[in-house]
Structures are given as structure tokens and as C-alpha cells.
Design a protein around this motif. Structure first.
Motif, PDB file in Angstrom:
ATOM      1  N   ASP A  92       0.866  -1.169   0.000  1.00 32.66           N
ATOM      2  CA  ASP A  92       0.000   0.000   0.000  1.00 32.66           C
ATOM      3  C   ASP A  92       0.909   1.227   0.000  1.00 32.66           C
ATOM      4  N   PRO A  93       0.797   2.083  -1.006  1.00 33.95           N
ATOM      5  CA  PRO A  93       1.724   3.232  -1.083  1.00 33.95           C
ATOM      6  C   PRO A  93       1.601   4.183   0.100  1.00 33.95           C
ATOM      7  N   LYS A  94       0.477   4.095   0.807  1.00 36.34           N
ATOM      8  CA  LYS A  94       0.313   5.003   1.974  1.00 36.34           C
ATOM      9  C   LYS A  94       1.322   4.675   3.073  1.00 36.34           C
ATOM     10  N   HIS A 230      14.292   9.454   2.183  1.00 37.97           N
ATOM     11  CA  HIS A 230      13.037  10.036   2.680  1.00 37.97           C
ATOM     12  C   HIS A 230      12.794  11.352   1.944  1.00 37.97           C
ATOM     13  N   PRO A 231      11.543  11.602   1.505  1.00 44.00           N
ATOM     14  CA  PRO A 231      11.268  12.808   0.721  1.00 44.00           C
ATOM     15  C   PRO A 231      11.726  14.096   1.397  1.00 44.00           C
ATOM     16  N   LEU A 259       5.115   9.068  -6.060  1.00 42.56           N
ATOM     17  CA  LEU A 259       5.258   8.210  -4.879  1.00 42.56           C
ATOM     18  C   LEU A 259       6.307   8.758  -3.919  1.00 42.56           C
ATOM     19  N   CYS A 260       7.425   9.258  -4.501  1.00 42.56           N
ATOM     20  CA  CYS A 260       8.551   9.670  -3.652  1.00 42.56           C
ATOM     21  C   CYS A 260       8.514  11.159  -3.302  1.00 42.56           C
TER      22      CYS A 260
ATOM     23  N   PRO B 185      -2.840   6.575 -10.558  1.00 43.53           N
ATOM     24  CA  PRO B 185      -2.227   7.559  -9.651  1.00 43.53           C
ATOM     25  C   PRO B 185      -3.035   7.761  -8.375  1.00 43.53           C
ATOM     26  N   SER B 186      -4.364   7.555  -8.439  1.00 44.96           N
ATOM     27  CA  SER B 186      -5.176   7.826  -7.252  1.00 44.96           C
ATOM     28  C   SER B 186      -4.992   6.758  -6.183  1.00 44.96           C
ATOM     29  N   ARG B 187      -4.233   5.735  -6.511  1.00 43.05           N
ATOM     30  CA  ARG B 187      -4.007   4.673  -5.517  1.00 43.05           C
ATOM     31  C   ARG B 187      -3.083   5.124  -4.385  1.00 43.05           C
ATOM     32  N   GLN B 188      -2.238   6.122  -4.680  1.00 44.31           N
ATOM     33  CA  GLN B 188      -1.251   6.486  -3.664  1.00 44.31           C
ATOM     34  C   GLN B 188      -1.875   7.210  -2.470  1.00 44.31           C
TER      35      GLN B 188
END
Lengths: 363, 188
Positions: A92-94, A230-231, A259-260, B185-188
Motif C-alpha cells: 500500500d503506497p500510503k 526520505h522525501p 510516490l517519492c 495515480p489515485s491509488r497512492q
């Protein structure tokens, strides 16, 4: 450990030599065959016109006409199965970069190397490793070179560890590395490369590209997280893609940027890429090209979207708004002794990459 | 060299003749039409999968698309029958004509291969061109219409079928993939 690496390097050198030998033999055979045809033309014409030859040719063409699309569909299916979450491992990208205090690498710039279609495992071939050592020595101290990313697999594990097909890849790698017959080794290596070519095709396909590029971006982002990125501390990511790695770099750039949460730029080295990837938010792309690179030239034909005659293509539209930096190295080819990793040209390529890094460094 | 080219041309002509005769002998009807429809529909299976539809929804989509695609081809065949009646004075009998011409669609059974990445356009164009060639060969074999004249007879119906496919289906498939691009993209 060191001994096994040395042994592996030796095996790779042997494999490369035997591959060159096989190609040499194939070319010599083709020349001899051509001469034979010229000498005994009438007989050869009868042979070519003969029913059996035609049958064989038709049968082979038929098999290939089915096999190539089917293997492509199978490869896409795996990507989509992973996307649907039916296989474990899609993060999960979160959860990415949640803790900023963990494992600070102390670097501001991250240069991520994506290898060409010859890549079969995380370790790079010796010639590429030597090139990367040079690049590592050439870049600034606050930049970190990230190597060993398998650009043609989307799973968090290597091909040889994938649960659904590990037996096949292990068998293929074993044949590639250990089989005494050079032809079988060559064919195994060819099959590995064919798998990677299909992945390049998926990445450049407008229908499937977004899913695969997203999965690969996640994989790269997780790797960056594991080495202390880390961003809040980094100022940019630079994707350096060689050959088909250029397509993977361009395909993943925008998603990786999201993402980053840091700017991403792309440098292709002898890149074979479609330009179909989403680039709207990418400010800088640079190409290091060889003046005598037939593969990259062929790539422009296979991917016509990069030809100037199609001004409305994704790539040409991006170019009309942004600057594409181009570093041409005269006499450089695509691989081997005249390729970018050769003793003759590797320093020039490293210089070009370092120049681009310096030119585009954020103030 | 000239001999070789002549030999090749004769070979191609023989192959086309063989293809035409085989198609004349074949018996294909509604089943083939539906088969082609399902194959074309299945080639865009990934767009349904990617947009998170349930299995039952996917099955319904595939079936509806298959029927629709079959109808699109049928429409093209009826158009051909009208033009043939006008140009060649062949009595207008769309059902018999459709029975004879449906077999030309058999390459469409392999349309599912269009699901392959990157080479999909090449495969699609090849299959459509092959279907059109089959129509020309069948017209020559059954109604003795020369190839050049057959082109005039079959092209409007073929173009009509392609337009219907493009308007109804390609548009929907494209929007499915576009939705996917938006969703990623909305998955992030």
C-alpha cells in the motif's frame, strides 16, 4: 562468498565468449549457405521451391505467430494478477516513507540504475559492474548510486524466487550458467532476454503500461525506503536506464515522482524506448547516444512515436514544451567492445552522465 | 530472379484458390459469428479485470460485447448483399448470402491475440485485412465476381462494420483503459 562470485564472473565470461562463438558460427554458416546457393543455384531453387521446405517454414511461422502473442498475454496476465492483489507483495503506497527518523543515508541525490534486457538477476554482469564503479566514483559525495534493481520484474522477489514460476526460471538460469553445450546456454539466455523484451513491450503499451509502471515504481520506491531515502531529506531522483532500461525509466518516472514526492529526471544510455510513458510532470530527460548504435536506431523505427513525422505523439508533444538534452558519443555502439560499458567508451559515458547531473542539479 | 517471382506468384494464387475452395466447403453459421464476437470481446478482457468488475459483471460484459460485435459484422454482410444485388444483379437474398459469407470471418477467431502487448495493432490490422481478403475470394468463388469488382462490393459493408465496432466498442474499451490510467495515480 568471494570465491563463488569470482567463479560466477568466470562463468559469465565463458558464457559471453561462447555466445560470441555461436553468433560467429551462425554468421559463418549463413555466409557459407549463401555461397552454396550461389554456386548450385538451380538445385537450391528446387530446394527452396520444394514442398518440404515450405511446409517447415509455414509450420515455424505458424508456431511463432501464436507463441509470441500468447507469451505476451501470459506476461500481462501476471502483471494484472499482481495488480488485483491475488498475489502477495503489492504494498500500500500510503505506508511508504511513514517514518522519517529511520535509517538516514545522508544523501540528497539518488541515482538509480536500470539495466538493459540482458539482466537476469540483481547482480550486474562484470563489465556493467566496472562501469557502475566508475560512475559511483564520478558522482558527487551527496549522491548515492542505487544498483541491483531488477527492472523487468514487478514482484518484490527475484524471478528465481517467484512462487508461481520459480522452477522454470531456476531451470533456465541453471541451463544458462552451467550447461556444457554453448548453444543451449545461448538459447536459455535468449529466452531470459525475450521475457525482458516482453516487459519492455508491456511498459510501452498504452493499455497495460500504467499498471506495470506503477508496480515497478512501487518496487523502486520500497527499495529506496530500505536504503534510507526520505522525501524530506532528498532533493531529486535520477533514473539512469541502459537500452530497454531506458523504457522502464521513462515509464516509471512520473509515477515515481508522485510516490517519492521529489523531482525525478531521466537519463537514457543507448536507450530503446517508446516515449509513450506519461511524462507531463517530468521536467528533464537526457539521452546519451552512440553515433554508431544500430539497436537504438532500430528502436526508433519500432517505436514510431519518436519520429519527427508524428508531431502529435506523446514524446514529440513533451519535447515541444521541454528541453531534451542529448550527449552524442562518436564511434560508440550499443554493446560489446564498442558499447557504453567497454574500456574505450565507459569513461565518456560516465563523463556525459556527470555533466548532465551537474547541469540539472537543483540550486 | 523473374522465374522465382513468377513461381511465388503462382504459389500465392494457388494458395488463395485453395483457401477459397476450403471456405466454400466449410459450413459455418451463427456459431462462427458468435465465436468471432467472443474472441474480439475477450481480447479486451484485461480492461474489465483492471477496472475491478466482479466475475459475473465481466461475464455479462463479454457476452453483450460478443453479441454486439457479431451483429456489427452481420450488418456489414447485409450491406454487401445489397450492393451485390445492385451491381451484379444477383437476386437479393440476405439470409443465403450471409450463410455463404459468414465463413470469411474465421480469422476473427484469433482476435483474442490482440490482447498481446505492443504488437496488438499489427495483429488487429492483419486479421481485419485477412477477413476482407476472404470476402473477396468468396465472392469470386461463389458469385464469379472478379477481385477488383469484389473490392467495390465488399468495401462499404466492411467499412460500415469497422465504424460500428469503433463507435460502440473500441470507444468503450478505450475509455476503460483511460479510466484505469486515471485510477493508477489515485491509488497512492
Amino acid at each position: 562468498m568471494l570465491l563463488s562470485r569470482t567463479w560466477l564472473r568466470k562463468r559469465r565470461e565463458q558464457l559471453r565468449l561462447s555466445r560470441q562463438l555461436v553468433i560467429g558460427i551462425l554468421i559463418a554458416s549463413a555466409v557459407i549457405l549463401f555461397l552454396c546457393v550461389a554456386v548450385v543455384r538451380r538445385d537450391a531453387m528446387m530446394l527452396i521451391g520444394g514442398g518440404s521446405f515450405y511446409e517447415l517454414l509455414k509450420f515455424t511461422a505458424l508456431i511463432l505467430a501464436f507463441l509470441i502473442p500468447l507469451s505476451g498475454i501470459y506476461s500481462v496476465m501476471l502483471d494484472f494478477v499482481f495488480w488485483e492483489g491475488w498475489l502477495d507483495g503489492l504494498p500500500d503506497p500510503k505506508d511508504l516513507f511513514a517514518d522519517s527518523s529511520l535509517n538516514d543515508s545522508g544523501h540528497r541525490h539518488y541515482v538509480i540504475y536500470l539495466d538493459g534486457i540482458h539482466q537476469s538477476e540483481e547482480d550486474h554482469p562484470p563489465r556493467v559492474s566496472r562501469f557502475l564503479e566508475k560512475l559511483e566514483a564520478g558522482i558527487d559525495e551527496d549522491a548515492l548510486l542505487v544498483k541491483g534493481i531488477e527492472a523487468y520484474t514487478i514482484m518484490p522477489v527475484a524471478l528465481s524466487s517467484a512462487s508461481y514460476s520459480q522452477w522454470f526460471w531456476r531451470w533456465l538460469f541453471a541451463m544458462q550458467e552451467h550447461h556444457p553445450n554453448a548453444l543451449i546456454s545461448f538459447l536459455s539466455s535468449f529466452l531470459v532476454q525475450a521475457n525482458n523484451v516482453i516487459k519492455v513491450g508491456i511498459s510501452s503499451d498504452r493499455r497495460y503500461g500504467p499498471v506495470m509502471n506503477y508496480e515497478l515504481s512501487l518496487k523502486i520506491a520500497r527499495r529506496l525506503e530500505s536504503i534510507g531515502f526520505h522525501p524530506s531529506r532528498a532533493s531529486r531522483l535520477v533514473l539512469v536506464g541502459y537500452s530497454g532500461g531506458g523504457e522502464m525509466a521513462i515509464g516509471t518516472a512520473e509515477m515515481l515522482q508522485r510516490l517519492c514526492r521529489v523531482p525525478v529526471q531521466v537519463i537514457t544510455v543507448c536507450g530503446v524506448f517508446s516515449g509513450n510513458g506519461s511524462l507531463a510532470e517530468i521536467e528533464r530527460v537526457a539521452m546519451v547516444v552512440g553515433a554508431k548504435d544500430p539497436v537504438a536506431a532500430f528502436g526508433r523505427l519500432v517505436y514510431p512515436g519518436r519520429l519527427p513525422m508524428l508531431p502529435l505523439s506523446n514524446w514529440n508533444r513533451w519535447q515541444s514544451h521541454r528541453k531534451l538534452a542529448r550527449y552524442e558519443i562518436s564511434e560508440m555502439g550499443h554493446n560489446g567492445r564498442s558499447g557504453p560499458f567497454s574500456e574505450r567508451f565507459s569513461s565518456d559515458v560516465v563523463t556525459a552522465i556527470c555533466r548532465e547531473l551537474a547541469c540539472s542539479a537543483p540550486q | 530472379m523473374l522465374e522465382v517471382v513468377q513461381h511465388w506468384l503462382v504459389g500465392i494464387n494457388d494458395s488463395l484458390e485453395f483457401l477459397a475452395q476450403s471456405m466454400v466447403k466449410m459450413e459455418a453459421g451463427l456459431g462462427l459469428l458468435l465465436g468471432v464476437g467472443f474472441s474480439m470481446s475477450a481480447s479486451h478482457f484485461f480492461s474489465l479485470l483492471a477496472n475491478r468488475l466482479k466475475p459475473i459483471q465481466i461475464a455479462v460484459h463479454l457476452a453483450v460485447d460478443a453479441f454486439g460485435l457479431g451483429l456489427a459484422f452481420l450488418l456489414g454482410i447485409f450491406c454487401d448483399s445489397l450492393i451485390l444485388a445492385m451491381i451484379e444483379s444477383v437476386p437479393l437474398d440476405p439470409v443465403t448470402f450471409a450463410n455463404q459469407m459468414t465463413v470469411a470471418l474465421w480469422p476473427g477467431l484469433f482476435y483474442v491475440l490482440v490482447g498481446a502487448p505492443y504488437i496488438s495493432d499489427l495483429i488487429a490490422v492483419t486479421i481485419f485485412a485477412w477477413i476482407h481478403l476472404n470476402c473477396l475470394l468468396l465472392l469470386r468463388a461463389v458469385y464469379a465476381v472478379p477481385l477488383a469488382k469484389g473490392l467495390v462490393v465488399t468495401s462499404p459493408g466492411f467499412v460500415l462494420a469497422l465504424i460500428v465496432i469503433a463507435l460502440l466498442f473500441a470507444q468503450r474499451w478505450r475509455s476503460s483503459y483511460a479510466e484505469l490510467v486515471r485510477e493508477v495515480p489515485s491509488r497512492q
